[in-house]
Design a protein around this motif. Structure first.
Motif, PDB file in Angstrom:
ATOM      1  N   VAL A 185       0.826  -1.212   0.000  1.00 21.85           N
ATOM      2  CA  VAL A 185       0.000   0.000   0.000  1.00 21.85           C
ATOM      3  C   VAL A 185       0.857   1.258   0.000  1.00 21.85           C
ATOM      4  O   VAL A 185       2.006   1.249   0.449  1.00 21.85           O
ATOM      5  CB  VAL A 185      -0.950   0.047   1.224  1.00 21.85           C
ATOM      6  CG1 VAL A 185      -1.829  -1.198   1.265  1.00 21.85           C
ATOM      7  CG2 VAL A 185      -0.176   0.193   2.524  1.00 21.85           C
ATOM      8  N   ASP A 240      -3.641   4.998   0.092  1.00 22.93           N
ATOM      9  CA  ASP A 240      -4.554   3.846   0.126  1.00 22.93           C
ATOM     10  C   ASP A 240      -5.168   3.639   1.511  1.00 22.93           C
ATOM     11  O   ASP A 240      -6.088   2.851   1.674  1.00 22.93           O
ATOM     12  CB  ASP A 240      -3.801   2.553  -0.245  1.00 22.93           C
ATOM     13  CG  ASP A 240      -3.271   2.576  -1.670  1.00 22.93           C
ATOM     14  OD1 ASP A 240      -3.936   3.178  -2.527  1.00 22.93           O
ATOM     15  OD2 ASP A 240      -2.195   2.006  -1.912  1.00 22.93           O
ATOM     16  N   MET A 258      -8.056   0.363   4.635  1.00 24.84           N
ATOM     17  CA  MET A 258      -7.573   0.619   3.282  1.00 24.84           C
ATOM     18  C   MET A 258      -8.761   0.753   2.333  1.00 24.84           C
ATOM     19  O   MET A 258      -9.831   0.201   2.565  1.00 24.84           O
ATOM     20  CB  MET A 258      -6.597  -0.459   2.816  1.00 24.84           C
ATOM     21  CG  MET A 258      -7.043  -1.872   2.928  1.00 24.84           C
ATOM     22  SD  MET A 258      -5.666  -2.960   2.435  1.00 24.84           S
ATOM     23  CE  MET A 258      -6.370  -4.552   2.813  1.00 24.84           C
ATOM     24  N   ARG A 259      -8.535   1.517   1.285  1.00 29.77           N
ATOM     25  CA  ARG A 259      -9.597   1.763   0.308  1.00 29.77           C
ATOM     26  C   ARG A 259      -9.555   0.668  -0.741  1.00 29.77           C
ATOM     27  O   ARG A 259      -8.585   0.548  -1.478  1.00 29.77           O
ATOM     28  CB  ARG A 259      -9.364   3.105  -0.384  1.00 29.77           C
ATOM     29  CG  ARG A 259      -9.237   4.278   0.569  1.00 29.77           C
ATOM     30  CD  ARG A 259      -8.776   5.516  -0.195  1.00 29.77           C
ATOM     31  NE  ARG A 259      -8.028   6.425   0.671  1.00 29.77           N
ATOM     32  CZ  ARG A 259      -8.602   7.407   1.382  1.00 29.77           C
ATOM     33  NH1 ARG A 259      -9.883   7.615   1.296  1.00 29.77           N
ATOM     34  NH2 ARG A 259      -7.864   8.175   2.154  1.00 29.77           N
ATOM     35  N   THR A 260     -10.608  -0.113  -0.814  1.00 25.98           N
ATOM     36  CA  THR A 260     -10.624  -1.206  -1.787  1.00 25.98           C
ATOM     37  C   THR A 260     -11.787  -1.032  -2.752  1.00 25.98           C
ATOM     38  O   THR A 260     -12.655  -0.191  -2.545  1.00 25.98           O
ATOM     39  CB  THR A 260     -10.755  -2.583  -1.102  1.00 25.98           C
ATOM     40  OG1 THR A 260     -12.130  -2.792  -0.775  1.00 25.98           O
ATOM     41  CG2 THR A 260      -9.910  -2.671   0.148  1.00 25.98           C
ATOM     42  N   GLN A 304     -14.232  -0.149   2.422  1.00 31.97           N
ATOM     43  CA  GLN A 304     -13.082  -0.081   3.309  1.00 31.97           C
ATOM     44  C   GLN A 304     -12.814  -1.419   3.983  1.00 31.97           C
ATOM     45  O   GLN A 304     -13.748  -2.176   4.255  1.00 31.97           O
ATOM     46  CB  GLN A 304     -13.289   1.017   4.343  1.00 31.97           C
ATOM     47  CG  GLN A 304     -14.539   0.826   5.202  1.00 31.97           C
ATOM     48  CD  GLN A 304     -14.821   2.069   6.007  1.00 31.97           C
ATOM     49  OE1 GLN A 304     -14.813   3.174   5.487  1.00 31.97           O
ATOM     50  NE2 GLN A 304     -15.068   1.886   7.300  1.00 31.97           N
TER      51      GLN A 304
END
Lengths: 481, 322
Positions: free
Chosen positions: A252, A256, A267-269, A273
């Motif tokens: 990351v 991110d 984390m941004r997925t 999140q």
């Protein structure tokens, strides 16, 4: 004509392979014998094949300020550096002892400060250090461990004794090259592996992952471990990506991640999140969290320190761990080992003059032509003076820097680094080298068998850093029958 | 574990760049072959290729003559052309480097190898003789990578994004190649389509031209099996735009794209957009469009739809969390 070791001469330096004219040390006898069975043309051909393998495998490192061509092929020499298993066992014990003491020291410094109260280490040296993080005071990371991953630089003197030159407790790099060097050797010198009984190194990433997972604040759940990188332009990007790949962890960048209102890190997925438990961060302290440290940092994550201090996420290495890898603090490590463990240091350190103190400083200024002077807080070989090879002008200029900020420097005599046979053009010549093993500490310890051997490719040079034209070798710990 | 938005975006672009490399190689290759087949009296020129790919201005700014040597250089090895193969290979490698932990080692090594080959063989791309081998090798490397992906990647989000990028890029390029064909149906008068329309029936070079268009997409053999009779504009454009089964036909690409998107979370908007584009291309009456000289405008419309598709993919997965 087959290659002969008869003309190989390390000129009084300790050579890792050839003990005296023509005869190999026990740990290296199979390697020396195999090289003797080849002609110089064949040896050069292997070296070329190795360089091609490095290129196609995409093993690269990055040099700063090179415009668009940001990654270069990793320099690798085909002749492995061999160390006997019995020598290594002692080094390994010494490294574990050292890291144990360093972690007790860091934990003490941010909590009770017993060692400062007892005046074993001067208080001002620590609290005035640029590496002391007031924000970490009162924190107790899991297992009491701050430096989970340590890379210590070792050198061998004329008599072959190993010395610790420095400990890297912040974001030590190089382990991926150690692992890739072994793979390259397997590609180009497979027959050597049949002859020797060397210790495997491939388990490192499994140990690393297990250690990181053991730091997770959420018990009983499969921990989400990520590697935090500054990004593709960082000199160690190859390694960040490599380690993430080998551990099956997410790689990351700061952007991110974010810290939620519950102080947890997410984390941004693509599906929304996802909570993160452990961050193996490869970003310096000062860029970690713009809310606490450098406010201009775009590499870090706002609120990360808050999340860490509240125990919602683990950071490896812990912020503030660098307080113990200052090159002036280095001189006190034998005292720490005695203080916390009641033991003598197994591994000696190099005699070091602290320029922050009056008498040693005067001595250093008088003997600049014989000493190596280093800034306490730099790595990668930047900003140092190699006294014996510097010009008078360079020494004068450096003396001014030193007088302006003596606390910032230490000096050491030039250690006669050991050598190892290295393919240089049309011949095999001795070149100086050092060794960086990697030590893990979580609930338990792990030491890599061997480590990353770095070679000064220039004849007579003692500078092994890859950013300054250094190369590398595969390193074998060989158990002799 | 769910995929990072940033990583998804880079994987998607990796798919696009790799497909772009292969397609550009095919485009230059077919154009060179068409020119060899047509008589020198035909005024088919390299300028037409530049016009089709929207590169005329960029090219004219740096080159004085649009001859074979310059145009090939522009598409293949020109560092100043952002869409040249060599620059696409740089971008593909940079993207692969940033997502190296996501793709199997063999794929990274294949991309790295292609990158090394391109940089080491800039000179051989310059001559017509060397160029064929050069382009062949580039196409082969791309196909190898597609094979590695199919054979070694789990069918997870990374795989779907990689393929989504590939199919959108491929649909776009197939439509452009069809445009190359329709724009040059009249080799005696580029730019004056109305005059040519009447004499098109008697054009002796029409089938040679369309054969080469099919060849550039590796479609000739599959086309022959699917479509009987003389090779002509109506049949070939219909085949390349509307065939449901040929993997480089626009309709098939969009269908494949839709199936990738259906595997991803929150896909409603993107699936709706791709379905609309699919309906549009399937419902087109190409015979009519050819008669009215409307294929070029139709392809323009499709390209606007492709841009909209990219925008909705971007909004659904890459930017949603920012």
């Amino acid at each position: 004509m087959k290659f002969s070791w008869q003309n190989y001469d390390s000129r009084g330096f300790y050579d890792e392979l050839i003990a005296e004219r023509g005869s190999a040390r026990a740990a290296g006898s199979a390697v020396a014998k195999h090289i003797r069975s080849l002609t110089m043309d064949e040896i050069r051909e292997r070296q070329r094949a190795a360089e091609l393998a490095v290129k196609t495998m995409g093993i690269t490192f990055t040099v700063y300020s090179e415009g668009t061509n940001i990654d270069r092929a990793w320099p690798y020499d085909i002749i492995p550096r061999t160390i006997s298993g019995s020598d290594w066992d002692r080094v390994e014990a010494g490294l574990v002892q050292r890291l144990t003491a360093l972690n007790l020291f860091i934990d003490d410094v941010y909590n009770e400060q017993r060692i400062l109260r007892d005046r074993v280490v001067p208080r001002e040296l620590i609290v005035e250090s640029g590496n002391f993080r007031a924000a970490c005071v009162g924190m107790r990371p899991k297992h009491g461990v701050w430096a989970h991953i340590c890379g210590s630089d070792l050198i061998r003197d004329r008599d072959g004794t190993f010395y610790v030159l420095e400990d890297n407790l912040r974001v030590p790099s190089g382990v991926s090259y150690m692992l890739e060097n072994r793979k390259v050797t397997k590609r180009v010198f497979p027959e050597l592996f049949a002859a020797d009984n060397m210790r495997p190194i491939g388990e490192y990433t499994a140990h690393l992952f297990a250690m990181l997972a053991s730091l997770s604040p959420r018990e009983g759940q499969r921990p989400v471990v990520v590697v935090l990188t500054p990004g593709i332009y960082n000199s160690a990007y190859f390694e960040h990506s490599y380690l993430a790949q080998q551990m099956g962890a997410e790689l990351v960048e700061g952007g991110d991640l974010f810290v939620g209102s519950d102080d947890c890190v997410y984390m941004r997925t693509i599906a929304g999140q996802a909570r993160v438990d452990v961050i193996y961060r490869r970003i310096d302290d000062l860029f970690l969290d713009p809310e606490v440290f450098n406010p201009d940092s775009t590499l870090g994550v706002p609120g990360l320190m808050r999340a860490w201090l509240r125990g919602k996420v683990a950071l490896a290495n812990a912020p503030g761990a660098g307080v113990a890898d200052d090159k002036a603090v280095y001189t006190y490590v034998p005292d720490m080992i005695r203080y916390y463990l009641d033991q003598d240091a197994i591994l000696p350190t190099v005699e070091t003059y602290r320029c922050g103190e009056k008498e040693p400083c005067a001595f250093v200024l008088q003997h600049l032509d014989k000493l190596v002077v280093k800034p306490v807080n730099e790595s990668g070989g930047y900003g140092m003076l190699m006294g014996p090879s510097a010009s008078a002008d360079e020494r004068h200029a450096f003396a001014r820097l030193l007088r302006a900020n003596p606390r910032n420097y230490v000096a050491q005599p030039l250690v006669a680094l050991s050598t190892c046979p290295t393919v240089c053009g049309d011949d095999i010549e001795p070149r100086h080298l050092d060794l960086r093993p990697f030590i893990l500490q979580g609930a338990q310890h792990y030491v890599t068998p061997g480590g990353l051997t770095r070679v000064a490719l220039k004849k007579g040079s003692f500078v092994v850093n890859s950013s300054q034209g250094g190369g590398s070798k595969d390193t074998w710990i060989v158990d002799c029958p | 574990m769910s995929m990072l938005s940033r990583v998804a975006e880079r994987v998607y672009w990796l798919g696009r760049y790799l497909e772009r490399i292969e397609n550009s190689a095919r485009l230059v290759s077919v154009y060179g072959n068409v020119l060899l087949d047509l008589p020198s009296s035909a005024k088919l020129r390299w300028e037409s290729l530049l016009a089709i790919t929207g590169s005329s201005e960029d090219f004219a700014a740096r080159y004085s003559v649009a001859d074979e040597h310059n145009v090939a250089r522009f598409y293949l090895t020109d560092r100043d052309n952002p869409t040249s193969i060599i620059n696409s290979a740089d971008s593909a490698r940079e993207n692969a480097r940033t997502v190296r932990e996501m793709v199997p080692v063999s794929i990274w090594e294949g991309i790295n190898d292609l990158h090394i080959y391109l940089n080491d063989n800039v000179d051989s791309a310059a001559s017509r003789r060397g160029r064929d081998a050069f382009l062949g090798r580039v196409i082969e490397s791309c196909q190898y990578l597609v094979g590695c992906m199919a054979g070694s990647m789990s069918r997870d989000a990374a795989y779907h994004f990689l393929r989504a990028g590939r199919y959108l890029e491929r649909a776009d390029m197939t439509s452009r190649i069809v445009d190359v064909g329709t724009a040059n149906v009249f080799p005696w008068g580029t730019g004056s389509r109305q005059d040519g329309a009447a004499s098109r029936e008697s054009d002796p070079y029409e089938s040679i031209l369309w054969m080469n268009v099919l060849r550039s997409l590796n479609a000739l053999q599959m086309y022959r099996r699917a479509v009987p009779g003389r090779i002509c504009a109506e049949e070939v454009t219909a085949y390349l735009l509307q065939d449901e089964n040929f993997p480089r036909a626009v309709s098939n690409c969009l269908q494949a794209l839709a199936s990738c998107l259906r595997h991803l979370p929150h896909n409603e908007a993107a699936v709706a957009t791709v379905t609309a584009a699919m309906d549009h291309v399937r419902q087109a009456n190409l015979t009519q469009l050819l008669k009215e000289d409307g294929v070029h405008d139709f392809i323009d419309e499709m390209q606007i739809e492709f841009n909209a598709l990219h925008a909705v993919i971007n909004a659904s997965w890459f930017e949603a969390q920012r």
